[in-house]
Design an enzyme around this catalytic site. Structure first.
Site, PDB file in Angstrom:
ATOM      1  N   ARG A 163     -17.794 -40.163  28.858  1.00 44.09           N
ATOM      2  CA  ARG A 163     -16.810 -40.359  27.974  1.00 44.09           C
ATOM      3  C   ARG A 163     -16.763 -41.380  26.842  1.00 44.09           C
ATOM      4  O   ARG A 163     -16.084 -42.276  26.400  1.00 44.09           O
ATOM      5  CB  ARG A 163     -15.198 -40.783  28.766  1.00 44.09           C
ATOM      6  CG  ARG A 163     -14.934 -39.791  29.836  1.00 44.09           C
ATOM      7  CD  ARG A 163     -14.445 -38.447  29.486  1.00 44.09           C
ATOM      8  NE  ARG A 163     -13.664 -37.694  30.405  1.00 44.09           N
ATOM      9  CZ  ARG A 163     -14.261 -36.794  31.344  1.00 44.09           C
ATOM     10  NH1 ARG A 163     -15.744 -36.661  30.908  1.00 44.09           N
ATOM     11  NH2 ARG A 163     -13.773 -36.232  32.106  1.00 44.09           N
ATOM     12  N   SER A 237      -5.433 -38.032  30.184  1.00 46.93           N
ATOM     13  CA  SER A 237      -5.771 -39.021  30.998  1.00 46.93           C
ATOM     14  C   SER A 237      -5.501 -40.410  30.219  1.00 46.93           C
ATOM     15  O   SER A 237      -6.131 -40.623  29.206  1.00 46.93           O
ATOM     16  CB  SER A 237      -7.042 -38.963  31.532  1.00 46.93           C
ATOM     17  OG  SER A 237      -7.329 -37.668  31.767  1.00 46.93           O
ATOM     18  N   GLU A 333      -8.163 -45.374  29.035  1.00 49.14           N
ATOM     19  CA  GLU A 333      -9.502 -44.290  28.449  1.00 49.14           C
ATOM     20  C   GLU A 333      -8.742 -44.121  26.915  1.00 49.14           C
ATOM     21  O   GLU A 333      -9.610 -44.059  25.957  1.00 49.14           O
ATOM     22  CB  GLU A 333      -9.361 -43.099  28.960  1.00 49.14           C
ATOM     23  CG  GLU A 333     -10.396 -42.117  28.396  1.00 49.14           C
ATOM     24  CD  GLU A 333     -10.291 -40.661  29.161  1.00 49.14           C
ATOM     25  OE1 GLU A 333     -10.817 -40.672  30.439  1.00 49.14           O
ATOM     26  OE2 GLU A 333      -9.669 -39.794  28.610  1.00 49.14           O
TER      27      GLU A 333
HETATM   28  P1  NAP Z   1      -8.593 -33.242  39.275  1.00 45.07           P
HETATM   29  O1  NAP Z   1      -9.112 -32.027  39.379  1.00 45.07           O
HETATM   30  O2  NAP Z   1      -7.431 -33.825  39.990  1.00 45.07           O
HETATM   31  O3  NAP Z   1      -9.532 -34.044  39.695  1.00 45.07           O
HETATM   32  C1  NAP Z   1      -9.504 -35.737  39.805  1.00 45.07           C
HETATM   33  C2  NAP Z   1     -10.767 -36.246  39.225  1.00 45.07           C
HETATM   34  O4  NAP Z   1     -11.830 -36.038  40.275  1.00 45.07           O
HETATM   35  C3  NAP Z   1     -10.929 -35.947  37.946  1.00 45.07           C
HETATM   36  O5  NAP Z   1     -10.761 -36.815  36.935  1.00 45.07           O
HETATM   37  C4  NAP Z   1     -12.688 -35.688  38.254  1.00 45.07           C
HETATM   38  O6  NAP Z   1     -13.293 -36.681  37.390  1.00 45.07           O
HETATM   39  C5  NAP Z   1     -12.724 -35.568  39.551  1.00 45.07           C
HETATM   40  N1  NAP Z   1     -13.583 -34.591  39.906  1.00 45.07           N
HETATM   41  C6  NAP Z   1     -13.000 -33.420  40.552  1.00 45.07           C
HETATM   42  N2  NAP Z   1     -13.958 -32.508  40.893  1.00 45.07           N
HETATM   43  C7  NAP Z   1     -15.070 -33.296  40.777  1.00 45.07           C
HETATM   44  C8  NAP Z   1     -16.326 -32.770  41.051  1.00 45.07           C
HETATM   45  N3  NAP Z   1     -16.839 -31.404  41.638  1.00 45.07           N
HETATM   46  N4  NAP Z   1     -17.462 -33.767  40.839  1.00 45.07           N
HETATM   47  C9  NAP Z   1     -17.295 -35.112  40.350  1.00 45.07           C
HETATM   48  N5  NAP Z   1     -15.976 -35.354  39.942  1.00 45.07           N
HETATM   49  C10 NAP Z   1     -14.975 -34.438  40.154  1.00 45.07           C
HETATM   50  O7  NAP Z   1      -8.637 -33.823  37.687  1.00 45.07           O
HETATM   51  P2  NAP Z   1      -7.748 -33.202  36.498  1.00 45.07           P
HETATM   52  O8  NAP Z   1      -6.652 -34.469  36.336  1.00 45.07           O
HETATM   53  O9  NAP Z   1      -6.928 -32.144  36.915  1.00 45.07           O
HETATM   54  O10 NAP Z   1      -8.698 -32.950  35.188  1.00 45.07           O
HETATM   55  C11 NAP Z   1      -9.449 -31.933  35.496  1.00 45.07           C
HETATM   56  C12 NAP Z   1     -10.339 -32.150  34.500  1.00 45.07           C
HETATM   57  O11 NAP Z   1     -10.095 -32.331  33.311  1.00 45.07           O
HETATM   58  C13 NAP Z   1     -11.366 -33.509  34.945  1.00 45.07           C
HETATM   59  O12 NAP Z   1     -12.598 -33.236  34.365  1.00 45.07           O
HETATM   60  C14 NAP Z   1     -10.726 -34.549  33.774  1.00 45.07           C
HETATM   61  O13 NAP Z   1     -11.604 -35.371  33.268  1.00 45.07           O
HETATM   62  C15 NAP Z   1     -10.222 -33.607  32.512  1.00 45.07           C
HETATM   63  N6  NAP Z   1      -9.358 -34.178  31.753  1.00 45.07           N
HETATM   64  C16 NAP Z   1      -9.533 -35.013  30.901  1.00 45.07           C
HETATM   65  C17 NAP Z   1      -8.543 -35.514  30.159  1.00 45.07           C
HETATM   66  C18 NAP Z   1      -8.685 -36.390  29.008  1.00 45.07           C
HETATM   67  O14 NAP Z   1      -7.920 -36.860  28.268  1.00 45.07           O
HETATM   68  N7  NAP Z   1      -9.985 -37.061  28.936  1.00 45.07           N
HETATM   69  C19 NAP Z   1      -7.207 -35.101  30.441  1.00 45.07           C
HETATM   70  C20 NAP Z   1      -6.870 -34.214  31.476  1.00 45.07           C
HETATM   71  C21 NAP Z   1      -7.936 -33.693  32.144  1.00 45.07           C
HETATM   72  P3  NAP Z   1     -13.809 -36.239  35.747  1.00 45.07           P
HETATM   73  O15 NAP Z   1     -12.729 -36.737  35.133  1.00 45.07           O
HETATM   74  O16 NAP Z   1     -15.100 -37.169  35.729  1.00 45.07           O
HETATM   75  O17 NAP Z   1     -14.244 -34.907  35.658  1.00 45.07           O
END
Ligand code: NAP
Length: 337
Positions: A163, A237, A333
């Site tokens: 990020r 996020s 973030e």
């Molecule tokens: P989630 O599935 O509830 O998972 C929570 C966190 O666990 C995520 O932030 C993700 O990290 C980590 N995670 C889940 N599975 C993983 C794996 N197999 N290996 C490593 N890390 C793992 O997450 P969520 O909130 O629904 O989001 C899903 C994805 O969308 C994530 O990748 C998240 O970063 C991305 N997202 C990004 C934003 C943003 O504004 N940047 C907003 C919404 C969602 P990571 O964040 O490192 O992937």
């Protein structure tokens, strides 16, 4: 150049911020107006894309907002295996991803439905469901808003990390990304091992998913979990995930057996910050016009009629509470300007 311009439509939190000056440009030559005019060139400047990762901390921005609105997508090279595509920075990210998915080009499908512009995508090396945009970026074309000089950054020059990129540093914030060259694969495999994507597909009887199956699964998962952009104010996020040493993790795991974790390549451990916030009791909590989203504690929301001061106060309370309970400093973030 527009004066006293409302940024209401230009920040997905939906805060009513006024910018002293606002310049919408379709062509980098239009930047001349900012460079040549002393009143503008000596002002504080901020490059604004889709406004989906920004929180203006005051109701008045005393400077120039530069908003890139250039459009265009063209193929630069292609062979049987790959295609190199140049995309203008003002293109909408999710529309571009939809196009690549429809064409069957591999690489961006896990980044479906992320709000924002193409020009903003390298800045924080957007990532989701195990994919990061850096893996598909060939080159980034940028212009220095202080003197109008153009530069091309190769992938390595961008110093991409989790990020993050060089464009987030103080020194490189003056670079406006006007186009990005992507290298996408025509043959490949999809990645479904992240989060609940595989389970989601299995429940629908999809055992050999194609690119569009994965893109659709991600869109539906996101829609179920995240507030709809343009309906409820948010910036996705709000906080970064916590990356801690093994020692810190072991201490936490001893006390909280259910703590989720993912190993980092450098030996540290990633803990989803949403877990800390939820465990500390904030999920679904509302304070006046702002709150913590009830389906994902990592997301702070604005219900309308509020201001950024309320949101920042909530942010501070959450940070203090997580620090007190777990000894962890959680960082935003979102770009606070
Ligand atoms: P989630 O599935 O509830 O998972 C929570 C966190 O666990 C995520 O932030 C993700 O990290 C980590 N995670 C889940 N599975 C993983 C794996 N197999 N290996 C490593 N890390 C793992 O997450 P969520 O909130 O629904 O989001 C899903 C994805 O969308 C994530 O990748 C998240 O970063 C991305 N997202 C990004 C934003 C943003 O504004 N940047 C907003 C919404 C969602 P990571 O964040 O490192 O992937």
């Amino acid at each position: 150049m527009e004066k006293d311009f409302s940024l209401l439509e230009y920040n997905t939190f939906g805060f009513n911020v006024t910018a002293k000056y606002f310049l919408r440009i379709n062509d980098t030559k239009e930047l001349k107006e900012v460079i040549d005019n002393e009143a503008y060139s000596s002002s504080r400047k901020f490059i604004l894309g889709g406004g989906s990762n920004v929180l203006f901390k005051d109701e008045y921005f005393d400077g120039v907002i530069i908003h890139l609105d250039n459009k265009g997508i063209k193929t630069l090279e292609e062979n049987a295996d790959k295609i190199k595509i140049r995309v203008c920075g003002g293109e909408i990210w999710k529309d571009f991803v939809n196009l690549t998915v429809a064409k069957g080009y591999y690489g961006l499908e896990n980044l479906s439905d992320i709000p924002g512009s193409v020009g903003a995508s390298p800045v924080q090396n957007i990532g989701s469901y195990g994919a990061e945009v850096k893996n598909c970026i060939h080159q980034v074309h940028a212009i220095d808003i202080n003197n109008g000089k153009t530069y091309t950054f190769n992938n390595n020059d961008c110093h991409f990390s989790y990020r993050n990129s060089i464009f987030k540093t103080e020194e490189y914030k003056r670079f406006l990304i006007y186009s990005v060259d992507f290298m996408l694969q025509k043959r490949g495999t999809v990645r479904t091992d992240y989060g609940n994507i595989k389970d989601f597909l299995m429940q629908r009887g999809v055992t050999s998913p194609c690119i569009s199956d994965v893109a659709n699964a991600i869109k539906e998962t996101r829609a179920n979990k995240l507030p709809e952009v343009g309906v409820i104010g948010s910036a996705g996020s709000f906080f970064q995930n916590a990356i801690v040493t093994q020692e810190v993790f072991d201490r936490l795991k001893f006390k909280y057996h259910d703590i989720p974790s993912y190993p980092e390549t450098d030996g540290r451990v990633k803990i989803p910050t949403g877990w800390f916030i939820e465990k500390a009791g904030w999920k679904g909590h509302r304070e006046g016009n702002v709150g913590v989203w009830d389906k994902q504690a990592l997301v702070l929301v604005h219900y309308g009629k509020g201001n950024s001061k309320e949101l920042l106060a909530l942010m501070n309370k959450i940070q203090d509470s997580v620090k007190k309970e777990f000894g962890i400093d959680i960082q935003p973030e979102v770009n606070i300007v």
